[in-house]
Design a protein around this motif. Structure first.
Motif, mmCIF file in Angstrom:
data_model
loop_
_atom_site.group_PDB
_atom_site.id
_atom_site.type_symbol
_atom_site.label_atom_id
_atom_site.label_comp_id
_atom_site.label_asym_id
_atom_site.label_seq_id
_atom_site.Cartn_x
_atom_site.Cartn_y
_atom_site.Cartn_z
ATOM 1 N N TRP A 260 0.796 -1.225 0.000
ATOM 2 C CA TRP A 260 0.000 0.000 0.000
ATOM 3 C C TRP A 260 0.826 1.271 0.000
ATOM 4 C CZ3 TRP A 260 -1.292 -3.657 4.016
ATOM 5 C CH2 TRP A 260 -0.592 -3.479 5.209
ATOM 6 N N HIS B 131 1.315 2.073 -3.592
ATOM 7 C CA HIS B 131 0.055 2.535 -4.185
ATOM 8 C C HIS B 131 -0.316 3.926 -3.697
ATOM 9 C CE1 HIS B 131 -0.543 -1.161 -6.244
ATOM 10 N NE2 HIS B 131 -0.502 -1.878 -5.136
ATOM 11 N N GLU C 30 -4.536 -0.525 -10.264
ATOM 12 C CA GLU C 30 -3.944 -1.450 -9.283
ATOM 13 C C GLU C 30 -4.153 -0.928 -7.866
ATOM 14 O OE1 GLU C 30 0.145 -2.510 -9.560
ATOM 15 O OE2 GLU C 30 -0.021 -3.139 -11.656
ATOM 16 N N GLU D 147 -5.993 -2.660 -4.651
ATOM 17 C CA GLU D 147 -5.314 -2.865 -3.369
ATOM 18 C C GLU D 147 -6.088 -2.203 -2.228
ATOM 19 O OE1 GLU D 147 -2.600 -4.468 -2.337
ATOM 20 O OE2 GLU D 147 -2.518 -3.578 -0.323
ATOM 21 N N THR E 200 -7.744 -3.611 1.171
ATOM 22 C CA THR E 200 -7.279 -3.251 2.507
ATOM 23 C C THR E 200 -8.326 -2.444 3.266
ATOM 24 O OG1 THR E 200 -6.195 -1.306 1.552
ATOM 25 C CG2 THR E 200 -4.827 -3.254 1.936
ATOM 26 N N PRO F 96 1.222 -7.389 -5.936
ATOM 27 C CA PRO F 96 1.177 -6.729 -7.243
ATOM 28 C C PRO F 96 1.665 -7.651 -8.353
ATOM 29 C CG PRO F 96 2.110 -5.282 -5.613
ATOM 30 C CD PRO F 96 1.961 -6.616 -4.961
#
Ligand code: ATP
Ligand code: MG
Length: 1020
Positions: A835, A838, A862, A866, A870, A972
């Motif tokens: 994260w 990201h 992406e 994610e 989360t 990923p």
């Protein structure tokens, strides 16, 4: 004082319910629960009966009781009586032939014309099975038989029959048996289980954690009072003892439930509960005075004792002592320790306490004195644990000075071996003994305090060190001792990092230097230099620190002595720490040398400290925590609390960058506790802050805010703490809620507390700050330079700094360079939780879209997936919003956002199932998954069942193991490559945002001047 829940018995309960499941399906059997008295057999049996009742079983219970003339079939009769009382009778036609046998057990069922039945266990057993299986017609039945160690032989014969014949019946039998004494019941159990006709669950003693939890639940409190913790050690893992001891402490008024929680009124010792003392006394009386005498002396020696000492202490012949021990063993009071031929131990520590509590004080003192004398003559050097035992015995005999001497010996030995906790405890005890000794012993008192100060300094326990050292200095002065010794005591204060004693330590350093000058003592002077270097480094004077450290080092290198080695290590640590800011390899070399010298000269604690430094270097360079964890464990074992807590903090920080946030929390909590113990308030505050940071990452702003405030108040607003609570924690909370404006403001606030000296801690604050300034703020380049100049351009931070550079290069039209920098950034962040990458990409994507570099659309898709996984809905909608406005394809929502890797797609796994799978891989429970995906737990169950089927796993547990191979850090890479090449389209929106941003040089002048994409994000 009964414990409301069953603790620590998951496997046993699983085995019991497994038996019930099988019985319900028509394949019953017998399960034995075997173990010590009070270990919790009946409690487990009770759980089984209540589970059975809740599943609609007919439950029958019978007990055997202790009696000299047992009544045949007593437990079976008791069990069947329940049916008789309820009016059930075996009157079905097929029961007719069993009626006489059953009637012999239950008189209510006899008929006037019955012949006297031939009662053989075989016939009775069969009749019982018929009764059990027809008792509830279609219902399954559970028969619980308690305390079979007291059972009559007839009952045991029936149990054997049941074990051999329940396999086709929908009935189960659970039976409890003690194994702490031989009995026919135990023999019966062993023979049945030997032929595998029954399941045997060995109920073992509870581990420490379970005992502590039991105490918490019994007292209905979160925190066990300190006095009670000590008491629990006497329970030997027996739940019965826990309940009894707590009840005794409460009823004696020593443990009281006050309005503010439980309070220990007086010292709570394991006063022996009457039930236990009574049973011990009975057995001793039966054994006679000679055995009681031997056992009393053995009890004085400890729970574990060496029998070869007993003849010398009691004056009895060896053979007499051995006979006495044999009889005590037959009575289950003591047992031999198999690993060593001379050792026995009391089976329960409470048995020993019961014996000791019956001795009159003069008798106890007399026995202790002769035991101490015997030990000192048998083991003149008092190796290992003998020293401690002899000290204890001398104290019990009233010889405080000898006890203090031995504790000093013990403490000094422990200190040499690196056992700091033992050293400190022994030396404090020695100090107290000598302070209370009727005849003052100034020389011994000084020796004890010198050793104590040394130990506290090594442990980094500065809170207790400074007062102890000051006391030592005045003792030395009063005794007119060698000024060198005084100077050395002063240096320990000077070196200490006590947050409240800065002034004191500077003054002590000067006094020590004055003594060194007066005596023209080069060795002392170099020790002063090394201590001065430490002090300078702590004050932030890195140049001064390095200069003094190098001077001390060169003197130390010329001498080949233990003191010189100590000075060299100390100097090298300062040199390494100053080098770390400039040249990490030079730092590593310095710490490696310190480590080597500490190993060669056998300085265990110094060695751990050097290993700690090396671990820190590893973490900075590669992010690895192996060496750091090793140093932590060594420090913990050695009792170097200060080192252990510092490492805990580093580990917590490091793990908070990884996906395993639970581990970070655990280390942070541990650190908080350790730091509080040694009154290291700044460390404590930083540890609280890491906990707040984890809440921030999880998107829980309220908790993050509470934690940050708690950290601030714990450290009385220390600037370094404020730097982290604002610059890292609050900023992170805002970023994970996608409140960029607020993040920027908080980051600016954090940096304002930082100054330049804060660069060593909370480096991440600098990376985030640079990225915020480069994306939504202004003067990004200056922020990057500031961070790099302060040594923050390493590890995780480097990723954020590269992304910041990429944005700035892109803005200047250097698109290839920007793309390359972004790739580097992503590679730097690869070893951290996905994260973070990201999050950075969500920040840079608008600029990348606008200026035409990188792969912003792919990044955002992406990132959205994610963040969906989360549980960060704000970030999901931010990513989707940017994509939509840029005219890019927006991934589907609601139905699942995770991309399904090819091999999973081939199994027919849907995107939503993939979401669930990824969360399973992270170890989430069904409830957590439901909450994160905004679906019901029932739906989660359905998805999991489908995943189990599609992946061909046996069940949820196997699915979890399978999913766990999808390391979250690797996630990923398990997304398929996006097939569509991302094409940049500069929409009207982005051009407009571009203009706004260019005009906006001051981010504080209101939201209207901010880039549109930050304004449109929903706020909390
Ligand atoms: N796992 C547990 N968690 C909480 N309390 C427990 C647990 N096991 C036992 N206890 C409590 O400890 C006490 C003693 O347990 P229990 O009566 O089951 O022991 P036992 O093995 O049957 O002893 P005995 O051989 O004397 O019959 C009980 O009050 C019980 O409720
Ligand atoms: Mg019991």
């Amino acid at each position: 004082m009964l414990c409301p829940t069953v603790i620590g018995r998951g496997a046993e309960l699983d085995a019991l319910t497994g038996g019930l499941d099988r019985a319900a399906n028509g394949t019953g059997g017998v399960t034995f629960l075997v173990g010590d008295a009070g270990v919790g057999k009946s409690r487990l049996a009770r759980e089984a009966t209540s589970v059975a009742a809740s599943r609609g079983f007919e439950v029958l219970i019978g007990r055997a009781t202790e009696s000299t003339v047992p009544v045949p079939f007593r437990p079976i009769t008791e069990a069947l009586m329940k049916l008789a009382r309820a009016g059930a009778a075996p009157d079905a036609p097929e029961m007719a032939k069993h009626l006489p046998a059953l009637a012999s057990l239950v008189p209510e069922w006899s008929r006037p014309l019955d012949e006297v039945a031939e009662i053989s266990p075989l016939i009775l057993g069969e009749a019982l099975i018929r009764m059990l299986t027809s008792a509830g017609s279609n219902k399954a039945t559970l028969l619980a038989l308690e305390d079979l160690h007291w059972a009559d032989p007839e009952t045991l014969a029936i149990v054997e029959y049941l074990a051999d014949n329940l396999a086709d019946a929908n009935a189960a039998c659970v039976a409890t048996v003690r194994d702490s004494e031989p009995s026919p019941g135990l023999d019966c159990l062993r023979s049945i289980t030997a032929r595998r006709a029954a399941t045997c669950i060995e109920v073992s003693r509870l581990p420490d954690w379970a005992i502590r939890r039991m105490a918490r639940e019994c007292l209905d409190t979160e925190r066990i009072p300190d006095g009670v913790t000590r008491l629990l050690a006497d329970c030997d893992g027996l739940p019965f003892a826990v309940e009894e001891l707590l009840a005794a402490a409460v009823s004696s008024g020593r443990l009281i439930n006050a309005a503010t929680g439980w309070q220990v009124n007086d010292e709570v010792t394991a006063s022996v509960p009457a039930s236990i003392a009574g049973s011990v006394r009975n057995r001793l009386t039966a054994l006679g005075p000679a055995v009681a005498d031997v056992l009393a002396t053995a009890a004085v020696l400890g729970r574990k004792f060496d029998w070869t000492l007993l003849p010398g202490i009691t004056g009895m012949a060896e053979s007499q002592v051995l006979v006495a021990l044999q009889r005590a063993q037959a009575m289950q009071l003591i047992e031999p320790i198999s690993s060593s031929p001379n050792l026995f131990r009391y089976r329960h520590s409470l048995t020993r306490h019961a014996i000791l509590s019956d001795l009159l004080p003069p008798d106890l003192a007399r026995r202790s004195a002769s035991a101490a004398a015997q030990i000192e003559s048998a083991h003149p050097d008092l190796p290992g644990a003998w020293c401690e035992l002899a000290a204890e015995l001398h104290e019990a005999a009233g010889d405080r000075v000898r006890a203090a001497e031995l504790l000093l010996l013990l403490g000094s030995r422990a200190l040499r071996q690196g056992g700091l906790s033992t050293a400190i405890t022994s030396l404090f005890d020695a100090h107290e003994l000598i302070a209370a000794a009727p005849l003052a012993e100034p020389a011994l008192a000084i020796e004890i305090d010198e050793a104590l100060v040394d130990a506290l300094a090594h442990a980094g326990d500065h809170g207790r060190l400074v007062p102890a050292a000051e006391r030592l200095i005045s003792e030395l002065q009063a005794a007119g001792a060698d000024p060198r010794r005084q100077a050395l005591a002063m240096l320990t204060v000077a070196r200490s990092d006590c947050e409240d004693h800065c002034g004191a330590s500077a003054a002590q350093l000067e006094s020590a230097r004055a003594i060194a000058d007066r005596l023209h003592d080069a060795e002392l002077a170099s020790r002063v230099d090394a201590a001065a270097a430490c002090q300078a480094m702590r004050a932030g004077d890195l140049d001064g620190a390095e200069r003094q450290a190098r001077r001390a080092l060169s003197v130390a290198e010329a001498a080949d002595d233990r003191w010189a080695a100590a000075v060299a290590i100390e100097s090298l640590e300062v040199i390494g720490s100053t080098e770390r800011q400039r040249d990490i390899d030079a730092a590593r070399a310095a710490f490696e040398r310190a480590y080597q010298i500490a190993t060669d000269w056998d300085f265990p604690i110094r060695r751990i400290m050097a290993l700690h430094e090396l671990g820190t270097v590893d973490m900075l360079i590669e992010g690895g925590t192996a060496r750091l964890s090793e140093a932590r464990d060594l420090a913990q074992t050695a009792g170097a609390i200060s080192v252990a807590t510092t490492i805990d903090l580093q580990l917590a920080n490091s793990w908070s960058m990884q996906a395993d946030l639970e581990r970070a929390l655990q280390a942070a909590r541990q650190c908080e506790q350790g730091a509080r113990r040694i009154a290291a308030r700044r460390t404590e505050a930083m540890a609280i802050n890491v906990q707040a940071l984890v809440a921030a990452i999880r998107g829980d702003r309220a908790e993050a805010e509470r934690g940050a405030a708690r950290a601030e108040s714990a450290s009385s607003d220390h600037p370094e703490v404020l730097f982290s609570t604002w610059g890292l924690t609050r900023v992170t909370a805002s970023l994970f809620l996608d409140d960029l404006l607020r993040a920027l403001r908080e980051s600016q606030m954090g940096i304002s507390f930082g100054g330049d000296s804060a660069l060593t801690s909370a480096r991440r604050a600098w990376g985030i700050h640079a990225l915020l300034r480069s994306t939504v703020g202004a003067r990004g380049r200056a922020a990057i330079e500031q961070a790099s100049a302060g040594g923050a351009a390493v590890g995780w931070n480097l990723g954020y700094l590269r992304y910041s550079q990429a944005v700035l290069e892109g803005r200047e039209g250097n698109n290839d360079l920007a793309t390359k920098l972004a790739e580097e950034a992503s590679a730097h962040l690869a070893s951290y939780a996905p994260w973070w990458n990201h999050l950075a990409r969500r920040l840079v994507a608008p600029a990348a879209l606008e200026d035409g570099w990188g792969k912003p659309a792919a990044w955002l898709r992406e990132a959205a997936a994610e963040f969906q996984a989360t549980g960060h809905p704000r970030l999901v909608s931010a990513c989707r919003g940017i994509l939509r406005r840029a005219g890019e394809r927006v991934p589907r929502s609601g139905r699942g956002t995770a991309q399904v890797p090819a091999q999973m797609r081939r199994l027919g796994i849907t995107s939503r199932e993939m979401d669930v799978f990824l969360l399973v891989a992270r170890g989430c429970s069904n409830a957590e998954i439901a909450e994160r995906l905004f679906i019901s737990p029932k739906t989660v169950e359905t998805h999991i069942a489908s995943l189990v089927a599609k992946t061909g796993q046996a069940g949820r547990r196997e699915l979890v193991a399978h999913a766990a191979r999808f390391d979250p850090a690797q996630l990923p890479s398990c997304y398929p490559r996006l097939t569509q090449e991302v094409t940049h389209r500069s929409s009207g929106f982005t051009r407009c945002a571009h203009k706004v941003r260019r005009a906006n040089m001051d981010p504080y002048r209101g939201a209207a001047r901010l880039p549109a994409e930050t304004r449109e994000v929903p706020r909390a």
